[in-house]
Scaffold this active site. Structure first.
Site, PDB file in Angstrom:
ATOM      1  N   ALA A  15       9.578   8.892  16.188  1.00 13.23           N
ATOM      2  CA  ALA A  15      10.114   7.529  16.110  1.00 13.23           C
ATOM      3  C   ALA A  15       9.126   6.560  15.476  1.00 13.23           C
ATOM      4  O   ALA A  15       9.467   5.814  14.546  1.00 13.23           O
ATOM      5  CB  ALA A  15      10.507   7.045  17.514  1.00 13.23           C
ATOM      6  N   ARG A  40       6.097  23.171  13.834  1.00 15.91           N
ATOM      7  CA  ARG A  40       7.538  23.342  13.667  1.00 15.91           C
ATOM      8  C   ARG A  40       8.034  22.688  12.383  1.00 15.91           C
ATOM      9  O   ARG A  40       8.982  23.136  11.747  1.00 15.91           O
ATOM     10  CB  ARG A  40       8.251  22.746  14.877  1.00 15.91           C
ATOM     11  CG  ARG A  40       9.760  22.931  14.878  1.00 15.91           C
ATOM     12  CD  ARG A  40      10.405  22.336  16.129  1.00 15.91           C
ATOM     13  NE  ARG A  40      10.271  20.889  16.189  1.00 15.91           N
ATOM     14  CZ  ARG A  40       9.459  20.249  16.996  1.00 15.91           C
ATOM     15  NH1 ARG A  40       8.654  20.928  17.806  1.00 15.91           N
ATOM     16  NH2 ARG A  40       9.404  18.929  16.992  1.00 15.91           N
ATOM     17  N   CYS A 150       2.723  -1.625  23.188  1.00 18.06           N
ATOM     18  CA  CYS A 150       3.726  -2.515  22.591  1.00 18.06           C
ATOM     19  C   CYS A 150       3.956  -3.782  23.411  1.00 18.06           C
ATOM     20  O   CYS A 150       4.046  -4.881  22.852  1.00 18.06           O
ATOM     21  CB  CYS A 150       5.043  -1.765  22.392  1.00 18.06           C
ATOM     22  SG  CYS A 150       5.599  -0.843  23.848  1.00 18.06           S
ATOM     23  N   HIS A 242      11.321  -5.888  23.050  1.00 23.01           N
ATOM     24  CA  HIS A 242      10.820  -6.116  24.405  1.00 23.01           C
ATOM     25  C   HIS A 242      10.858  -7.613  24.711  1.00 23.01           C
ATOM     26  O   HIS A 242      10.343  -8.433  23.936  1.00 23.01           O
ATOM     27  CB  HIS A 242       9.380  -5.637  24.551  1.00 23.01           C
ATOM     28  CG  HIS A 242       9.231  -4.137  24.591  1.00 23.01           C
ATOM     29  ND1 HIS A 242      10.293  -3.275  24.573  1.00 23.01           N
ATOM     30  CD2 HIS A 242       8.105  -3.362  24.669  1.00 23.01           C
ATOM     31  CE1 HIS A 242       9.839  -2.016  24.620  1.00 23.01           C
ATOM     32  NE2 HIS A 242       8.523  -2.062  24.689  1.00 23.01           N
TER      33      HIS A 242
END
Length: 343
Positions: A15, A40, A150, A242
């Site tokens: 993300a 991966r 954050c 937020h």
């Protein structure tokens, strides 16, 4: 145009990694030259390795780029932006710093280390002076610089103008978006029609990081200020943005109008940094603003919104958690590094 600085993204498929790519695409100073991710994903093209989940389009310049392992010998860059999980960052980031890379990290692993700068450019750019000390202590050719959590970033930008009034006490209650936990961090069955009143380690991060950010760097160490910080953190069913309710105690007992004017006058002097918004603080006078749905993307998601300034002093702060609170913060730090001649 001058030659751009080669930039790599560690943890590029996640993300925050995707937000880094969004922020670095067409950047005037940085050019994406390496995308690194887990075994991966390594060996695949980025288009095939990443499930692009942002509302912007997957940039053409990275679609066909091969994903490489998270290994200093495989990454072609001068600065790397780390979106790695803290467990991986703890071992990987020092390997890159030792190998001569500048590491702009969003991970929490090294934020509170005594010789690692924890920086928000509007708040404590002088803490970059710790870099030379870090290199000497650890015998690294490169270095690590971090941005805070954050929720801390959103609060700290709003606290900086209040230092002039003798800030001595901060209480904060957060309402944090689900994107802060990553794509798979909170299940829909847990958060829909619900509020989660606990986010692991979040409260400790806000309380400890705030003191380091507001501390005085005397050339060898950071002296924490005499400010008490108490936080209560909550996950709410909001996708991005937020929201924080903040109570600030100050020796000078400013009025709400004094605080409003301090917010309006706040000028960190960073206009020449490409990612810096026109106004780091955007002041709302409407009684029902700021709101995450309406206001999180102001300043390309890099502004911190403040409003509902009341006697007390009490106010609301809002910011985009994965842009201002994560990838955008690291990119802004790297821009500051370049401005200071450290890249």
């Amino acid at each position: 145009m001058a030659e751009r600085i080669k930039a790599g993204v560690l943890g590029a498929t996640g993300a925050v990694g995707q937000r880094f790519i969004e922020a670095l695409t067409d950047h005037p100073w940085f050019e994406i030259t390496s995308l690194a991710a887990s075994e991966r994903s390594a060996g695949k093209t980025y288009e095939n390795a990443a499930n692009w989940r942002l509302d912007s389009q997957l940039p053409d310049e990275v679609k066909g780029k091969d994903v490489v392992p998270v290994d200093p010998s495989k990454v072609d860059a001068d600065v790397v932006f780390s979106a790695l999980p803290s467990s991986s960052a703890k071992t990987v980031e020092p390997e890159f710093a030792e190998a001569g890379f500048a590491v702009a990290s969003n991970a929490s692993s090294y934020r509170m280390e005594d010789d690692v700068p924890l920086v928000v450019p509007e708040v404590n750019p002088d803490h970059l002076g710790m870099i030379e000390q870090q290199q000497d202590n650890r015998n690294w050719d490169g270095y690590i610089i971090t941005n805070p959590n954050c929720s801390t970033i959103i609060m700290i930008v709003s606290l900086k103008p209040l230092l002039q009034f003798g800030l001595n006490n901060v209480n904060v209650a957060t309402m944090q978006a689900v994107s802060g936990a990553g794509f798979d961090g909170v299940s829909s069955m847990s958060i829909i029609d619900n509020i989660l009143p606990y986010i692991k380690t979040e409260e400790e991060k806000m309380e400890n990081e705030t003191l380091k950010l507001l501390g005085e760097f005397n050339g060898s160490e950071i002296l924490n200020p005499d400010i008490h910080v108490s936080s209560s953190c909550h996950r709410v069913p909001v996708l991005d943005g937020h929201t924080e309710a903040i109570w600030a105690g100050m020796d000078d007992n400013p009025t709400p109008e004094d605080v409003r004017q301090a917010f309006l006058d706040f000028d960190p002097g960073l206009e020449d940094l490409p990612s810096k918004p026109e106004n780091s603080l955007v002041v709302w006078d409407e009684p029902d603003r700021p709101q995450p749905r309406l206001d999180k993307n102001i300043g390309n998601g890099m502004a911190v919104n403040v409003g509902r300034i009341r006697e007390g002093i009490r106010y609301i702060a809002l910011g985009h958690n994965t842009i201002r609170g994560a990838a955008g913060a690291s990119v802004l730090n790297a821009e500051l590094l370049h401005k200071k001649g450290k890249l």
